[in-house]
Scaffold this motif. Sequence first.
Motif: not given
Length: 525
Positions: A73-74, A501-509, A513-522
């Motif tokens: 779940g990253c 950011e990029s995390r798990g199944l969402h990959y944006n070139t 990288e994953p970002r701390k402030e996005w460690e949450r649901e959308t």
Amino acid sequence: MEGERIEGDFLVIGSGLAGLNFALRVADAGKVLVITKKERSETNTNYAQAGIAAAIGEDDSPSIHFQDTVRAGCGISNEEAVRIMVEEGPSLVMRLVELGVEFTKKKLPDGREVWDLWKEGGHSRRRILHAGDFTGQHIERVLIERAKEKENIKVFEDFIAVELIVEDGRCLGAWVFDEKRRKIIPFIARVVFLATGGGAQVYLHSTNPSIATGDGISIAWRAGALIANLEFVQFHPTSVYSREKRERNFLISEAVRGEGAVLLNLSGERFMEKYDERKELAPRDVVARAIDKELKERGEEYVLLDLSPVGEKKIKEKFPNIYRHLLENYGIDITRNPIPVVPAAHYLCGGVKTDVNGRTSIRGLYAAGEVACTGVHGANRLASNSLLEALVFSDRAARDALEFDEPVPLGLRLRFREGKESIERIVLVHMRERIKKTMCDLVGIVRNDYRLSRALRILRLLNEEISEMFSRVPVSRDTIELRSLSDLAYLITLCASMRKESRGLHYNTDHPEPRKEWERETVIG
Ligand SMILES: Cc1cc2nc3c(=O)[nH]c(=O)nc-3n(C[C@H](O)[C@H](O)[C@H](O)COP(=O)(O)OP(=O)(O)OC[C@H]3O[C@@H](n4cnc5c(N)ncnc54)[C@H](O)[C@@H]3O)c2cc1C
């Protein structure tokens, strides 16, 4: 429109694992109306090939299953929901056995019989219970049989939910299209349970059957329910590639790679080791992205899945369904020839936001299964955790719903306005293809800001046009599904555009990288 209405205590929308399990659990407490879009067995559940994960092996435990799930779940899984799922899962899976589900067993050298547990990508233990390689079909059949035995459960086939009936923040039922009579009827109930499954048909290549058009997410969103995490779309790395247009891409289960099958490019080179040390057993997103990269770099349309390391005897023994299907439908003998495969949209980790008791943000409206977002999967789903999630949270929703005793208010005034203008089918087909192509080209496995903003513009316009058209023309399966696909495509793209950011199944070139402030649901309201 006044007149006919159908009333019950519980309205269940969908007849997959989540819907039928809920129906069986509440059946002794009242009248259960189950509506289903096609024949009752036509569900994603029916196509589940591998199995259902549960920590029941001797070397396994719920806490190891928890760690595997949360790792996949990253960083954004709802840990409370994961804990509940892995802890309640094993006994609920055994309840399926009591209902008549026969999971495959094997004999140990000392003569003991034990469950034949499979291992899949991302799971650190063997924990996938399966019924041959047609697990979903078997579970679906058993649940349908059990539901038939309950007098209180009435199933309506070819009845399609169009809109929820919500008054003062309380869900009281749904407007339903009876496809045979071409009529819209209100279904009224104290509790509404949404179990409409996923929506991977929103992409051009999909492993899902035609029913999976995201109707539940669309109707719940239009009724004001919170939606979460839709940017996390799982692409199954290995669906059969074919030049012919087919309704869905046939999936080659992960378990095949678990037993030793390898991926090759068209030069016959094994390439997964370039991308991940776990090679073919890396999680799905890693394998799907590796294939996507290999295809884009080499300008090829598919890669090959070679089962020769598995061996003929084991292939026929363990994967009889896949063996037969490929031989009969594609003319491929998988004991001798590799299978051409491509990634295809497979599973939505996001959906209608619920708590751990299946409650949505609308009173009286529950949801579970693929339509819902409990947060269990976070940014990525472990294989075979979805049937488990559907089972555990439909059960919890049923227990909670049994306590929900707010009566339906008397004197409900019901009115549904249906348009009368005619529309040519070609217009609907064109719009549907436009949505799928936009999603495939601009919101696929690998994303970037430019493509997402372009997709959002296209989909916003299409969405407005389709909503407006929906109010002018008569309701039909085509128009309902088109509106759902359009809403779903828009919501997936909106979620994907928000997450920088990029995390798990969402990959944006543009944000690799994953970002701390996005460690949450959308969350979209
Ligand atoms: C090919 C394939 C293989 C898979 N393999 C596995 C696996 O091995 N293990 C695993 O855990 N998961 C697997 N999955 C995922 C898993 O099957 C699904 O996530 C799960 O079955 C979802 O169950 P559900 O009850 O939520 O929905 P479904 O089983 O999809 O049921 C949805 C129901 O809702 C009905 N419906 C939809 N819209 C409407 C509407 N508007 N009105 C009325 N009814 C409606 C449908 O007709 C259907 O009856 C697989 C999926 C696919 C496609």
